[in-house]
Design an enzyme around this catalytic site. Structure first.
Site, mmCIF file in Angstrom:
data_model
loop_
_atom_site.group_PDB
_atom_site.id
_atom_site.type_symbol
_atom_site.label_atom_id
_atom_site.label_comp_id
_atom_site.label_asym_id
_atom_site.label_seq_id
_atom_site.Cartn_x
_atom_site.Cartn_y
_atom_site.Cartn_z
ATOM 1 N N HIS A 172 0.856 -1.187 0.000
ATOM 2 C CA HIS A 172 0.000 0.000 0.000
ATOM 3 C C HIS A 172 0.893 1.238 0.000
ATOM 4 O O HIS A 172 2.011 1.211 0.532
ATOM 5 C CB HIS A 172 -0.884 0.058 1.252
ATOM 6 N N CYS A 266 -1.765 2.183 9.353
ATOM 7 C CA CYS A 266 -2.727 1.167 8.919
ATOM 8 C C CYS A 266 -3.905 1.071 9.881
ATOM 9 O O CYS A 266 -5.017 0.729 9.468
ATOM 10 C CB CYS A 266 -2.046 -0.202 8.823
#
Length: 279
Positions: A172, A266
């Site tokens: 990501h 996250c």
């Protein structure tokens, strides 16, 4: 020649977090995950609570998303949606193991007074869409579809700058790049194609560049309020660079959650801004 250190100013933020009540590593969908390694669920919860409490101590508002059984990765709340100027684009996860999380996020946003749009193309929320200034930096190549960048641009109402990730460890964008302020970022150049690296250097000529050592502990998976930067306490080199640039690094210890491939960012979905100001 004396270099002037910028005066950094914190702004109060609003965040959505999800407790790791059901956290486990039961499958492997990124290189950090190894189901054969034991996970201490109690330690994960303690570490998550420290992150939550630190955000509150810094003056930020923390909202909570209810965790659901059989969804061990819900703790990584940043992946469930993108929120820009009050507009919400709910994720469409690439892996079926995480797909049901999107419905939980959609429900929370509706109840909170937003009018969420559900993505039609693979898109993993703030994991791959990071607002900075009047732009949104967007990652692709591993999880989020490049075509999803155009969908996000329409849904979020901001220009999207596409960046291609190349290293599966940095699956990501928020594992390879952190937004520090309206005009400053830190990132790891080897995680990007040369073209994307050039784009970042042109947009952010004073960007902080991470070393291999700090990138390897997910040091870039960080949260900034414009002054304080929460990052793993293992990223000592980045902490020194942040201090030199006028930021205040705040180390947090999340080794259990790292087993799932996640760090502080996250776990945190930033809400830009609170309901009432959104379109």
């Amino acid at each position: 020649m004396t270099t002037t250190v910028p005066c950094r100013v914190a702004t109060r933020r609003r965040f959505l977090l999800c407790p790791p009540a059901y956290f486990a590593v039961e499958y492997a969908i990124n290189p950090w995950m190894d189901p054969s390694r034991p996970v201490d669920a109690d330690a994960a919860l303690r570490q998550w609570r420290t992150l939550r409490d630190t955000l509150r101590e810094l003056g930020h508002r923390v909202e909570t998303l209810q965790p659901l059984p059989r969804l061990p990765d819900m703790v990584f709340a940043a992946n469930g949606a993108s929120v820009v100027d009050g507009r919400v684009l709910v994720a469409r996860f690439r892996h079926p193991e995480r797909a049901p999380e999107a419905a939980a996020h959609r429900s929370w946003f509706r109840q909170a007074g937003y009018r969420p749009t559900v993505a039609q193309l693979p898109n993993e929320g703030q994991g791959d869409f990071l607002p900075v200034g009047d732009l949104v930096l967007a990652g692709s190549g591993l999880r989020t579809s490049p075509a999803a960048h155009r969908e996000a641009e329409a849904a979020l109402g901001r220009r999207v700058v596409s960046l291609q990730l190349t290293d599966p460890r940095f699956y990501h964008l928020d594992t390879a790049l952190a937004v520090l302020s309206e005009d400053q970022i830190m990132y790891y150049p080897p995680a990007f194609t040369p073209e994307s690296d050039r784009t970042l250097r042109a947009l952010f000529p004073r960007a902080i560049l991470a070393t291999d050592r700090d990138a390897d502990v997910l040091g870039l998976n960080a949260i900034s309020d414009g002054r304080h930067v929460l990052l793993t306490d293992a990223a000592e080199g980045l902490a020194e660079q942040l201090r030199a640039d006028g930021f205040v690094p705040v180390g947090v210890h999340l080794p259990e959650l790292l087993k799932g491939g996640g760090g502080p960012k996250c776990c945190v979905l930033e809400l830009h801004p609170a309901p009432g100001g959104h379109r």
